[in-house]
Design a protein around this motif. Structure first.
Motif, PDB file in Angstrom:
ATOM      1  N   GLY A   1       0.778  -1.228   0.000  1.00 58.21           N
ATOM      2  CA  GLY A   1       0.000   0.000   0.000  1.00 58.21           C
ATOM      3  C   GLY A   1       0.813   1.283   0.000  1.00 58.21           C
ATOM      4  O   GLY A   1       0.253   2.372  -0.177  1.00 58.21           O
ATOM      5  N   LYS A   2       2.118   1.192   0.157  1.00 57.28           N
ATOM      6  CA  LYS A   2       2.950   2.391   0.168  1.00 57.28           C
ATOM      7  C   LYS A   2       3.086   2.955  -1.247  1.00 57.28           C
ATOM      8  O   LYS A   2       3.269   2.212  -2.212  1.00 57.28           O
ATOM      9  CB  LYS A   2       4.335   2.092   0.743  1.00 57.28           C
ATOM     10  N   THR A   3       2.998   4.277  -1.353  1.00 57.41           N
ATOM     11  CA  THR A   3       3.118   4.930  -2.650  1.00 57.41           C
ATOM     12  C   THR A   3       4.531   5.490  -2.821  1.00 57.41           C
ATOM     13  O   THR A   3       5.152   5.982  -1.873  1.00 57.41           O
ATOM     14  CB  THR A   3       2.102   6.068  -2.795  1.00 57.41           C
ATOM     15  N   ILE A   4       5.022   5.415  -4.059  1.00 61.55           N
ATOM     16  CA  ILE A   4       6.410   5.776  -4.352  1.00 61.55           C
ATOM     17  C   ILE A   4       6.445   6.746  -5.529  1.00 61.55           C
ATOM     18  O   ILE A   4       5.979   6.418  -6.629  1.00 61.55           O
ATOM     19  CB  ILE A   4       7.231   4.519  -4.701  1.00 61.55           C
ATOM     20  N   GLU A   5       7.016   7.907  -5.309  1.00 56.23           N
ATOM     21  CA  GLU A   5       7.225   8.862  -6.386  1.00 56.23           C
ATOM     22  C   GLU A   5       8.525   8.513  -7.109  1.00 56.23           C
ATOM     23  O   GLU A   5       9.591   8.438  -6.484  1.00 56.23           O
ATOM     24  CB  GLU A   5       7.312  10.285  -5.826  1.00 56.23           C
ATOM     25  N   VAL A   6       8.422   8.276  -8.396  1.00 57.62           N
ATOM     26  CA  VAL A   6       9.586   7.888  -9.190  1.00 57.62           C
ATOM     27  C   VAL A   6      10.353   9.145  -9.606  1.00 57.62           C
ATOM     28  O   VAL A   6       9.939   9.876 -10.506  1.00 57.62           O
ATOM     29  CB  VAL A   6       9.172   7.078 -10.438  1.00 57.62           C
ATOM     30  N   LEU A   7      11.463   9.383  -8.949  1.00 57.44           N
ATOM     31  CA  LEU A   7      12.304  10.520  -9.316  1.00 57.44           C
ATOM     32  C   LEU A   7      13.287  10.155 -10.422  1.00 57.44           C
ATOM     33  O   LEU A   7      13.727  11.019 -11.170  1.00 57.44           O
ATOM     34  CB  LEU A   7      13.083  11.030  -8.102  1.00 57.44           C
ATOM     35  N   ASN A   8      13.613   8.866 -10.491  1.00 59.54           N
ATOM     36  CA  ASN A   8      14.578   8.413 -11.489  1.00 59.54           C
ATOM     37  C   ASN A   8      14.227   6.986 -11.888  1.00 59.54           C
ATOM     38  O   ASN A   8      14.157   6.105 -11.032  1.00 59.54           O
ATOM     39  CB  ASN A   8      15.995   8.484 -10.906  1.00 59.54           C
ATOM     40  N   THR A   9      14.004   6.776 -13.176  1.00 60.57           N
ATOM     41  CA  THR A   9      13.613   5.438 -13.637  1.00 60.57           C
ATOM     42  C   THR A   9      14.769   4.453 -13.595  1.00 60.57           C
ATOM     43  O   THR A   9      14.564   3.247 -13.750  1.00 60.57           O
ATOM     44  CB  THR A   9      13.055   5.490 -15.070  1.00 60.57           C
ATOM     45  N   ASP A  10      15.997   4.952 -13.398  1.00 56.49           N
ATOM     46  CA  ASP A  10      17.148   4.058 -13.293  1.00 56.49           C
ATOM     47  C   ASP A  10      17.382   3.592 -11.861  1.00 56.49           C
ATOM     48  O   ASP A  10      18.303   2.828 -11.595  1.00 56.49           O
ATOM     49  CB  ASP A  10      18.408   4.749 -13.833  1.00 56.49           C
ATOM     50  N   ALA A  11      16.553   4.037 -10.926  1.00 59.75           N
ATOM     51  CA  ALA A  11      16.564   3.488  -9.571  1.00 59.75           C
ATOM     52  C   ALA A  11      15.426   2.489  -9.486  1.00 59.75           C
ATOM     53  O   ALA A  11      14.491   2.605  -8.690  1.00 59.75           O
ATOM     54  CB  ALA A  11      16.413   4.599  -8.538  1.00 59.75           C
TER      55      ALA A  11
END
Length: 509
Positions: A348-358
């Protein structure tokens, strides 16, 4: 997918050395002992004596284990060389010397196209089980040759003639150590094959087929469960599937379960999670360097499957083991995740993708939730080629270990690492660095600040395992690949296997 057979030069313990053509004879000694029980013609004995005298300064007591004198040719055209075991006549010294002796014997086998190597060594060495296990894994590791993608004259095996290593010793206890070492190295060899495989051969589908093969060849102690994208979606694995969106190859969630022959003996449930990116282009944050090596971004899953192969042969009695891999590719198409996307993991945790290489940590997030919640493992470890920052900190020969559990960290760094020879170092989990993962619009981001990137990656992963549960993250980005040799090292397979065997022994007490 094709894999190499382990080059099983038969390691024997014999009372009397056999008489064979094309043999290399080795006298392994502590320091500069000059005696040899090989029966030599007088002229050869004199030559050997002269050799010691000439090289006495280089081959003195305390010389580095593995150091060898120039080869003496005997009158029957056999070759004799003397190899140092160093000066430490103890278990630790023997183990180190055994690994170096194995490398020296591999070199001699290649140089002289030898079919047989006959070794005479002190009894305290050949009776040392740890030394003989280390020798076996070291030898088979040194003999590893990958000709799967070479043909004709390009397919060369410098060890093709070698069939037998004979230790002139009556030691019976060491035979079991050789058998154990062989099983461990079978797993490491599979890991090398997987990591060496090009991404157009090894993709999530073929990795799943390797897992199925391990189960099929296990004699019934392993079962393979493979989940496709639809099944993973039904379990809410949005972080993992977000990474997989950019590839034409379907993601495969791999779950291998080892159950001991007698289920009533099970005292502990363990989980090993491996990062399974069979190729990492970086996504829209495309990699600008070393992309051709990103086939090794599945090194964690390679080690996981290698350990599974070894465990299927070793068959520990007291533990149930789950090998888990969220396998996919990180590619670019019109469906691929973008910087700024928000993904929802299965807890259920939401994650903001700052970098698609991470991306590796995103796939691991859902795999860790699965190990924790679905499998309900008592202890969990993961292996991942996760960060370049770990390589900056520890170089390319040592893996970093992060854990809040001192006992688990010690079991990996002090025990399993020492037993396997896979070098590790415990790294800090600096709680204040969690601030770097804060997002203004989601529960967290997938990337920390400029510094301490390996630590913030480990802190990110902690969010997907129960805080009360023993858990360790192992970053193997450096030691997974040998740049000098241009190939996979097999790192991690023996480390994991040794940890699992120690857990088994502890559970059985």
């Amino acid at each position: 997918m094709e894999v190499n057979d382990l080059h099983k030069a038969d390691i024997r313990f014999v009372d009397t050395a056999s008489t064979t053509e094309n043999a290399v004879k080795v006298k392994a000694v502590y320091g500069a002992e000059e005696d040899t029980t090989f029966e030599l013609p007088s002229d050869t004995a004199d030559a050997l004596k002269n050799l010691f005298e000439v090289h006495s300064d280089d081959f003195k007591n305390g010389t580095v284990a593995g150091t060898s004198l120039p080869v003496v040719t005997l009158s029957n055209n056999d070759r004799l060389t003397v190899v140092s075991l160093g000066s430490e006549k103890n278990s630790k010294g023997n183990k180190s010397a055994a690994t170096k002796l194995a490398a020296t014997l591999a070199r001699l086998a290649s140089a002289h196209k030898a079919a047989t190597i006959i070794v005479e060594a002190p009894e305290e060495f050949t009776n040392d089980k740890d030394a003989m296990k280390a020798f076996t894994t070291g030898l088979y590791g040194a003999l590893y040759t990958d000709n799967r993608y070479r043909f004709g004259d390009n397919a060369k095996d410098p060890f093709s003639n070698l069939s037998t290593i004979e230790f002139v010793s009556t030691s019976s206890s060491a035979s079991s150590a050789v058998e154990l070492g062989t099983m461990l190295e079978t797993g490491a060899s599979l890991t090398r094959d997987l990591v060496n495989s090009p991404p157009n051969v090894l993709n999530p589908l073929s990795m799943a087929s390797v897992a199925k093969k391990i189960a099929a060849e296990s004699g019934g102690c392993m079962k393979a469960k493979i989940m496709d994208a639809r099944e993973c979606e039904s379990m809410g694995m949005g972080a993992y599937l977000g990474v997989a969106r950019g590839s034409e190859t379907e993601p495969q969630f791999i779950h291998l379960t080892y159950t001991p022959p007698n289920k009533s003996n099970i005292k502990r449930k363990l989980a090993v999670v491996g990062k399974g990116l069979t190729f990492d282009a970086g996504g829209y944050n495309i990699k600008l360097a070393m992309m051709e090596l990103m086939k090794f971004d599945m090194g964690g899953s390679g080690a996981t499957l290698g350990a599974a192969k070894a465990i299927s042969q070793l068959k520990p009695e007291n533990v149930e083991i789950h090998f888990i891999i969220a396998s996919c590719e990180n590619m670019i198409n019109e469906k691929a995740m973008r910087p700024g996307d928000i993904l929802t993991a299965s807890n259920g945790k939401t994650i903001e993708v700052l970098n698609t290489d991470a991306e590796g940590r995103l796939t691991l997030a859902d795999a860790l939730v699965y190990a924790d919640k679905t499998v309900n493992a008592d202890k969990i470890i993961d292996l991942a080629t996760l960060t370049g920052a770990c390589m900056v900190a520890l170089g390319d020969g040592v893996a970093g270990v992060w854990s809040s559990d001192d006992d688990l960290a010690s079991a990996l760094v002090d025990s399993a690492s020492s037993e396997s020879g896979d070098k590790t170092w415990r790294m800090p989990l600096e709680a204040s660095y969690n601030d770097q993962l804060k997002s203004k619009i989601a529960d967290m981001t997938n990337l920390g600040g400029k510094y301490g990137g390996a630590i913030t990656a480990a802190l990110f992963l902690k969010n997907f395992v129960d805080k009360k549960k023993p858990y360790a993250h192992i970053d193997i980005a450096g030691p997974v690949w040998d740049n000098k040799k241009g190939g996979a090292t097999g790192f991690g397979a023996k480390l994991v296997s040794e940890w699992l065997l120690a857990e088994n022994d502890d559970a059985g007490k």
